[in-house]
Design an enzyme around this catalytic site. Structure first.
Site, PDB file in Angstrom:
ATOM      1  N   HIS A   1       0.803  -1.216   0.000  1.00 40.71           N
ATOM      2  CA  HIS A   1       0.000   0.000   0.000  1.00 40.71           C
ATOM      3  C   HIS A   1       0.844   1.277   0.000  1.00 40.71           C
ATOM      4  CE1 HIS A   1      -3.640   2.052  -0.560  1.00 40.71           C
ATOM      5  NE2 HIS A   1      -3.205   2.941   0.305  1.00 40.71           N
TER       6      HIS A   1
ATOM      7  N   TYR B   1       1.499   5.048  -2.579  1.00 41.83           N
ATOM      8  CA  TYR B   1       1.733   6.462  -2.225  1.00 41.83           C
ATOM      9  C   TYR B   1       3.129   6.905  -2.627  1.00 41.83           C
ATOM     10  CZ  TYR B   1      -2.753   6.139  -0.042  1.00 41.83           C
ATOM     11  OH  TYR B   1      -4.086   5.954   0.151  1.00 41.83           O
TER      12      TYR B   1
ATOM     13  N   HIS C   1      -9.700   0.626 -11.072  1.00 44.28           N
ATOM     14  CA  HIS C   1      -9.284   1.603 -10.045  1.00 44.28           C
ATOM     15  C   HIS C   1      -7.818   1.992 -10.235  1.00 44.28           C
ATOM     16  CE1 HIS C   1      -8.324   3.300  -6.117  1.00 44.28           C
ATOM     17  NE2 HIS C   1      -7.481   2.307  -5.875  1.00 44.28           N
ATOM     18  N   PHE C   2      -6.944   0.982 -10.394  1.00 48.14           N
ATOM     19  CA  PHE C   2      -5.540   1.397 -10.418  1.00 48.14           C
ATOM     20  C   PHE C   2      -5.085   1.907 -11.789  1.00 48.14           C
ATOM     21  CE2 PHE C   2      -4.700  -3.346 -10.451  1.00 48.14           C
ATOM     22  CZ  PHE C   2      -4.042  -3.431 -11.660  1.00 48.14           C
ATOM     23  N   HIS C   3      -5.925   1.694 -12.806  1.00 53.44           N
ATOM     24  CA  HIS C   3      -5.567   2.362 -14.065  1.00 53.44           C
ATOM     25  C   HIS C   3      -5.967   3.839 -14.041  1.00 53.44           C
ATOM     26  CE1 HIS C   3      -4.503  -1.595 -15.565  1.00 53.44           C
ATOM     27  NE2 HIS C   3      -3.791  -0.937 -16.468  1.00 53.44           N
TER      28      HIS C   3
ATOM     29  N   ARG D   1     -10.674 -10.297 -12.162  1.00 53.69           N
ATOM     30  CA  ARG D   1      -9.432  -9.733 -12.671  1.00 53.69           C
ATOM     31  C   ARG D   1      -8.470 -10.888 -12.909  1.00 53.69           C
ATOM     32  NH1 ARG D   1      -6.109  -7.039  -7.549  1.00 53.69           N
ATOM     33  NH2 ARG D   1      -4.540  -6.740  -9.166  1.00 53.69           N
ATOM     34  N   ARG D   2      -7.359 -10.619 -13.569  1.00 53.11           N
ATOM     35  CA  ARG D   2      -6.283 -11.595 -13.728  1.00 53.11           C
ATOM     36  C   ARG D   2      -6.749 -12.933 -14.286  1.00 53.11           C
ATOM     37  NH1 ARG D   2      -2.854 -10.356  -8.169  1.00 53.11           N
ATOM     38  NH2 ARG D   2      -1.462  -8.882  -9.177  1.00 53.11           N
TER      39      ARG D   2
HETATM   40 FE1  HAS Z   1      -5.980   2.017  -4.281  1.00 59.34          FE
HETATM   41  C1  HAS Z   1      -6.256  -1.423  -4.637  1.00 59.34           C
HETATM   42  C2  HAS Z   1      -8.042   1.907  -1.553  1.00 59.34           C
HETATM   43  C3  HAS Z   1      -5.537   5.409  -3.764  1.00 59.34           C
HETATM   44  C4  HAS Z   1      -3.351   1.980  -6.476  1.00 59.34           C
HETATM   45  N1  HAS Z   1      -5.014   0.570  -5.367  1.00 59.34           N
HETATM   46  C5  HAS Z   1      -5.288  -0.784  -5.386  1.00 59.34           C
HETATM   47  C6  HAS Z   1      -4.386  -1.438  -6.275  1.00 59.34           C
HETATM   48  C7  HAS Z   1      -3.526  -0.479  -6.768  1.00 59.34           C
HETATM   49  C8  HAS Z   1      -3.941   0.776  -6.191  1.00 59.34           C
HETATM   50  C9  HAS Z   1      -2.364  -0.700  -7.710  1.00 59.34           C
HETATM   51  O1  HAS Z   1      -9.133  -0.236   0.343  1.00 59.34           O
HETATM   52  C10 HAS Z   1      -4.401  -2.927  -6.644  1.00 59.34           C
HETATM   53  C11 HAS Z   1      -3.506  -3.755  -5.782  1.00 59.34           C
HETATM   54  C12 HAS Z   1      -3.572  -5.193  -6.256  1.00 59.34           C
HETATM   55  O2  HAS Z   1      -2.903  -5.511  -7.247  1.00 59.34           O
HETATM   56  O3  HAS Z   1      -4.301  -5.974  -5.656  1.00 59.34           O
HETATM   57  N2  HAS Z   1      -6.702   3.392  -2.942  1.00 59.34           N
HETATM   58  C13 HAS Z   1      -7.550   3.151  -1.929  1.00 59.34           C
HETATM   59  C14 HAS Z   1      -7.853   4.401  -1.230  1.00 59.34           C
HETATM   60  C15 HAS Z   1      -7.157   5.391  -1.873  1.00 59.34           C
HETATM   61  C16 HAS Z   1      -6.416   4.743  -2.928  1.00 59.34           C
HETATM   62  C17 HAS Z   1      -8.739   4.574  -0.045  1.00 59.34           C
HETATM   63  N3  HAS Z   1      -4.706   3.413  -4.994  1.00 59.34           N
HETATM   64  C18 HAS Z   1      -4.680   4.747  -4.656  1.00 59.34           C
HETATM   65  C19 HAS Z   1      -3.613   5.414  -5.351  1.00 59.34           C
HETATM   66  C20 HAS Z   1      -2.988   4.448  -6.108  1.00 59.34           C
HETATM   67  C21 HAS Z   1      -3.692   3.203  -5.873  1.00 59.34           C
HETATM   68  C22 HAS Z   1      -3.269   6.871  -5.209  1.00 59.34           C
HETATM   69  C23 HAS Z   1      -1.835   4.540  -7.033  1.00 59.34           C
HETATM   70  C24 HAS Z   1      -1.133   5.607  -7.264  1.00 59.34           C
HETATM   71  N4  HAS Z   1      -6.976   0.528  -3.302  1.00 59.34           N
HETATM   72  C25 HAS Z   1      -7.739   0.699  -2.187  1.00 59.34           C
HETATM   73  C26 HAS Z   1      -8.184  -0.623  -1.722  1.00 59.34           C
HETATM   74  C27 HAS Z   1      -7.680  -1.575  -2.593  1.00 59.34           C
HETATM   75  C28 HAS Z   1      -6.923  -0.816  -3.582  1.00 59.34           C
HETATM   76  C29 HAS Z   1      -9.011  -0.943  -0.552  1.00 59.34           C
HETATM   77  C30 HAS Z   1      -7.852  -3.102  -2.516  1.00 59.34           C
HETATM   78  C31 HAS Z   1      -9.027  -3.568  -3.277  1.00 59.34           C
HETATM   79  C32 HAS Z   1      -9.112  -5.076  -3.241  1.00 59.34           C
HETATM   80  O4  HAS Z   1     -10.041  -5.579  -2.605  1.00 59.34           O
HETATM   81  O5  HAS Z   1      -8.250  -5.752  -3.809  1.00 59.34           O
HETATM   82  C33 HAS Z   1      -7.122   6.851  -1.477  1.00 59.34           C
HETATM   83  O6  HAS Z   1      -5.790   7.259  -1.244  1.00 59.34           O
HETATM   84  C34 HAS Z   1      -7.762   7.766  -2.486  1.00 59.34           C
HETATM   85  C35 HAS Z   1      -7.863   9.212  -1.988  1.00 59.34           C
HETATM   86  C36 HAS Z   1      -8.082  10.177  -3.101  1.00 59.34           C
HETATM   87  C37 HAS Z   1      -9.000  11.136  -3.155  1.00 59.34           C
HETATM   88  C38 HAS Z   1      -9.103  12.037  -4.374  1.00 59.34           C
HETATM   89  C39 HAS Z   1      -8.579  13.458  -4.158  1.00 59.34           C
HETATM   90  C40 HAS Z   1      -8.590  14.219  -5.451  1.00 59.34           C
HETATM   91  C41 HAS Z   1      -7.606  15.053  -5.891  1.00 59.34           C
HETATM   92  C42 HAS Z   1      -7.729  15.684  -7.266  1.00 59.34           C
HETATM   93  C43 HAS Z   1      -8.206  17.113  -7.242  1.00 59.34           C
HETATM   94  C44 HAS Z   1      -8.459  17.605  -8.644  1.00 59.34           C
HETATM   95  C45 HAS Z   1      -8.441  18.895  -9.043  1.00 59.34           C
HETATM   96  C46 HAS Z   1      -8.738  19.247 -10.465  1.00 59.34           C
HETATM   97  C47 HAS Z   1      -8.181  20.001  -8.120  1.00 59.34           C
HETATM   98  C48 HAS Z   1      -9.938  11.378  -2.037  1.00 59.34           C
HETATM   99  C49 HAS Z   1      -6.392  15.374  -5.093  1.00 59.34           C
HETATM  100  C50 HAS Z   1     -10.222  19.304 -10.627  1.00 59.34           C
HETATM  101  C51 HAS Z   1     -10.734  20.270 -11.569  1.00 59.34           C
HETATM  102  C52 HAS Z   1     -11.986  20.213 -12.071  1.00 59.34           C
HETATM  103  C53 HAS Z   1     -12.436  21.229 -13.001  1.00 59.34           C
HETATM  104  C54 HAS Z   1     -12.923  19.111 -11.708  1.00 59.34           C
END
Ligand code: HAS
Length: 542
Positions: A216, A220, A367-369, A432-433
């Site tokens: 995890h 980050y 999700h991760f793409h 998946r996979r």
């Molecule tokens: Fe995830 C599975 C939960 C973030 C990558 N994640 C994965 C896997 C990968 C991955 C590779 O809880 C697969 C692993 C595998 O092979 O099995 N993930 C989260 C949560 C977050 C999260 C809670 N993941 C990421 C990030 C990754 C990433 C970042 C890569 C870089 N993830 C999970 C969970 C799994 C999981 C479970 C397991 C699932 C399972 O059962 O297998 C959080 O960190 C996300 C927080 C993000 C936000 C968004 C904030 C938005 C921002 C953009 C602002 C935009 C602006 C522009 C200002 C709350 C900062 C807007 C302008 C306009 C005009 C609209």
């Protein structure tokens, strides 16, 4: 950036972009196979290609790009590396490269088709594990160069806050070192002896737990360099200011604290871990969402402040003032927009009950793409558009800028198809996979097929975008006109507001990090070892 530091950073970027080509090709083959319309030519296995894709893009491209990028920002903001520090950096680079080649050869020989998550019970040739060990040790060595530079800066500037980008690179390096201890432990203590035949069994639950302790924070480690660009570089590109230097530092410290003790959210459906500990780690996962919400707030604030300073009116008038024609801004911006649904999807994943619906379905791949393969990678591409010419003494031309905008747009279109279809098919239960199958004519599996075709369409568009990116990279590295490309470093909106020095009290932050890890992992770990299957030996790790 001094040209000697530039060469070291560029060496990392060359490996990263070679990885993009190899991994992208493997990705194209993946989506074609899953569409059911294509079969891999003689002898090449689905899992072999899937392992190439995951390892080369998820581990090699990211690690090398991040190391090259972090070396550059530290050299730019804390000063040129000394000869000794640079030598340490080069040693790290070569150790990582040798390790990468060793692991890649084993995957290509089909002796290590164990996927990028490589935990037991899948077993690889021992050279694959040795290769990975070298990659980790090499990354620690490059990290040591950054730590040495920071320590030198600290001694020379007592009582002052370090430059924001150096501070951020240091946090990411420290988090990486603490996180990789988990993967180093399973590889050295369990997987290597097992693959060498010194022990004949392995405690699978311990191996998976040690992997996710690392897995995890790994995500980050990918994300934080993108956040460095979003917080500290994009404001300069648009002609604005960083909304708050202290807020940026605080969000990075929160990532250091909360990124690691959350690995169980990948193991929510696994036996052997008490539900109370899973619950605790889910709570901590929601804590690690907070710094991302702070980041979103800060970005909106930076954009809006800039727009209003240019006379923007109305609620969203500031959007019109942003420099949409500049690929250095627009391509990472597409990444930011993608990160909104990506983050929302992460929150779904982390919610214990909803995890039962999506776990091991292709939703997770979707999700991760969106996270790593769009938000992060498009930001890396956006950074490459100025970093590569800056390091090679060239300039980003108008023509390349235009191509870069097309590249980013193609990525957005391709990923909307591919990741959108993955999310939808995942909700219909598509695993998946797994290679294509109609599961004996099952009606349920038939529902997935149109989505699999959509994934192939999206994946093919993405492959075209990859080729375009490689063309731009080669141009910027070797053929663009000579000149000076700006290295954009943002300034704070209120420079008089100094961030509190406590942010640089590393004993305090690392101490809390270790305490949180011990709290979240000690008892579940003892349980896993005590409850090992009958017949386990020694410390019940095998
Ligand atoms: Fe995830 C599975 C939960 C973030 C990558 N994640 C994965 C896997 C990968 C991955 C590779 O809880 C697969 C692993 C595998 O092979 O099995 N993930 C989260 C949560 C977050 C999260 C809670 N993941 C990421 C990030 C990754 C990433 C970042 C890569 C870089 N993830 C999970 C969970 C799994 C999981 C479970 C397991 C699932 C399972 O059962 O297998 C959080 O960190 C996300 C927080 C993000 C936000 C968004 C904030 C938005 C921002 C953009 C602002 C935009 C602006 C522009 C200002 C709350 C900062 C807007 C302008 C306009 C005009 C609209």
């Amino acid at each position: 950036v001094d040209s000697r530091d530039g060469k070291l950073a560029m060496a990392h970027l060359y490996v990263a972009f070679i990885a993009l080509l190899v991994g992208g090709l493997a990705g194209l083959l993946q989506v074609l196979v899953r569409s059911g319309k294509f079969q891999l030519p003689a002898g090449i296995g689905y899992y072999q290609i899937l392992t190439v894709h995951g390892v080369v893009l998820g581990l090699v491209l990211t690690t090398f790009f991040i190391m090259g990028f972090q070396l550059s920002v530290v050299s730019k903001t804390a000063g040129t590396f000394t000869g000794k520090q640079r030598t340490v950096g080069w040693i790290g680079f070569w150790i990582m490269t040798i390790g990468t080649i060793a692991a890649a050869v084993m995957i290509l020989l089909n002796k290590a088709s164990v996927l990028y998550t490589f935990y037991a019970p899948l077993q690889a040739h021992f050279i694959f594990y040795l290769g990975l060990t070298l990659v980790v040790v090499g990354s620690w060595t490059v990290g040591a160069a950054i730590i040495m530079k920071y320590a030198e800066w600290r001694r020379a500037n007592p009582g002052q806050q370090s430059p924001l980008l150096t501070f951020m690179a240091l946090v990411n390096t420290l988090m990486w070192i603490v996180a990789t201890i988990g993967v180093a432990a399973t590889v050295l203590i369990q997987l290597l002896p097992w693959s060498l035949g010194w022990v004949d069994t392995v405690n699978v639950a311990v191996s998976r737990t040690l992997f996710w302790y690392f897995g995890h924070p790994l995500v980050y480690f990918w994300l934080l360099p993108a956040y460095m660009v979003w917080y500290a570089i994009i404001p300069k590109i648009i002609g604005g200011k960083i909304f708050s230097d202290s807020l940026a530092r605080m969000s990075f410290i929160l990532f250091l604290l909360f990124s690691i003790p959350v690995g169980f959210h990948h193991q929510l459906l696994e036996p052997g871990i008490d539900a109370a500990w899973k619950f605790l780690q889910v709570v901590l996962t929601f804590a690690v969402v907070i710094p991302s919400l702070m980041t979103a707030f800060s970005l909106f604030a930076s954009f809006e402040t800039f727009g209003r300073s240019k006379g923007a009116k109305g609620l969203f008038g500031w959007l019109k003032k942003l420099p949409w024609g500049d690929a250095r801004f627009t391509v990472p911006f597409i990444g930011m927009v993608a990160f909104i649904p990506a983050g929302a999807g992460g929150i779904v994943n982390a919610s214990h009950q909803m995890n039962q619906v999506i776990h091991n379905t292709i939703w997770v791949t979707g999700h991760f793409h969106l996270t790593v393969a769009t938000a992060v990678v498009l930001t890396f591409f956006g950074a490459a558009f100025w970093l590569v010419p800056h390091l090679t003494g060239r300039k980003l031309t108008k023509k390349m800028n235009k191509l870069a905008l097309i590249q980013g747009s193609l990525w957005a279109i391709g990923m909307t198809f591919m990741s959108g279809a993955m999310h939808a098919a995942g909700l219909l239960g598509a695993p998946r996979r797994s290679a294509f199958s109609d599961y004996g004519g099952s009606a349920q599996a038939a529902e997935w097929i149109p989505y699999q075709i959509a994934q192939a369409v999206g994946g093919s568009i993405l492959f075209i975008a990859i080729i375009l990116m490689l063309y731009i990279f080669i141009n910027l590295a070797f053929f663009a006109p000579k000149g000076e490309q700006e290295f954009p470093v943002g300034e704070a909106l209120h420079p008089e507001e100094k961030a509190p020095m406590v942010f640089e009290n590393w004993k305090l932050w690392l101490g809390i990090t270790v305490l949180l890890i011990l709290f979240a992992y000690t008892i579940p770990f003892i349980d896993l070892i005590q409850n090992a299957p009958p017949g386990s030996k020694g410390f019940k790790l095998w």
